[in-house]
Design an enzyme around this catalytic site. Structure first.
Site, short mmCIF file in Angstrom:
data_model
loop_
_atom_site.label_atom_id
_atom_site.label_comp_id
_atom_site.label_asym_id
_atom_site.label_seq_id
_atom_site.Cartn_x
_atom_site.Cartn_y
_atom_site.Cartn_z
N GLN A 1 1.54 5.78 5.01
CA GLN A 1 1.10 4.77 4.15
C GLN A 1 1.85 4.84 2.86
OE1 GLN A 1 -1.89 2.72 5.02
NE2 GLN A 1 -1.06 1.71 3.33
N PHE A 2 3.29 4.52 2.99
CA PHE A 2 4.11 4.74 1.55
C PHE A 2 3.34 3.98 0.47
CE2 PHE A 2 5.58 0.59 3.43
CZ PHE A 2 6.05 -0.17 2.01
N THR A 3 2.45 2.87 0.73
CA THR A 3 2.00 1.92 -0.32
C THR A 3 1.05 2.96 -1.02
OG1 THR A 3 0.09 1.06 1.16
CG2 THR A 3 2.07 -0.45 0.95
#
Length: 147
Positions: A78-80
């Site tokens: 989950q880079f966000t």
């Protein structure tokens, strides 16, 4: 590193309508890796997560850990989690690790949990995923290696 941890009764992740990982009771973990993260951050997360006392004991008090209850983990990249929303309306992601580094940390996190004897499933790194879960509580914890 950052993680959004949800205590779940069940969770699954699909890619192209195919289940890639699924668990029963345990934790769904959305895992983000930052550009400044080091190996020590990974060690911290692997040490902290299994011992978090967020499962109910016989009286319902959150007194038990994932290892105490024999739960599983579903890890989704989950880079966000590193979104910068301080300016404008479009989030920036410059604080997120580049894909090569993020994938290595993601894979090492999953391997580290498995080496601890924790049943661990995962999504597909950089894929568009559909995550489905039944949150138990609800209990949602944010864990960061740097505060």
């Amino acid at each position: 590193m950052k993680a959004v941890i949800q205590r779940v009764k069940s969770a699954s992740v699909r890619v192209d309508h195919e289940i890639k990982g699924q668990i029963g009771p345990g934790l769904a973990v959305l895992l983000g890796v930052g550009e400044e993260d080091q190996y020590e951050d990974l060690v911290y997360m692997l040490d902290k997560l299994p011992g978090l006392r967020i499962f109910g004991d016989e009286s319902g008090k959150m007194n038990l850990s994932l290892t105490d209850v024999g739960g599983a983990v579903l890890v989704v990249s989950q880079f966000t989690l590193y979104a910068d929303t301080s300016r404008g309306r479009r989030p920036g992601y410059s604080r997120a690790a580049k894909p090569d580094k993020a994938k290595q940390f993601y894979d090492d996190f999953i391997d580290g949990l498995r080496k601890k004897g924790i049943p661990t499933e995962s999504g597909v790194f950089q894929a568009h995923m559909e995550v489905e879960l039944v949150n138990d509580g609800p209990v949602t914890i944010i864990l960061e290696s740097k505060t």
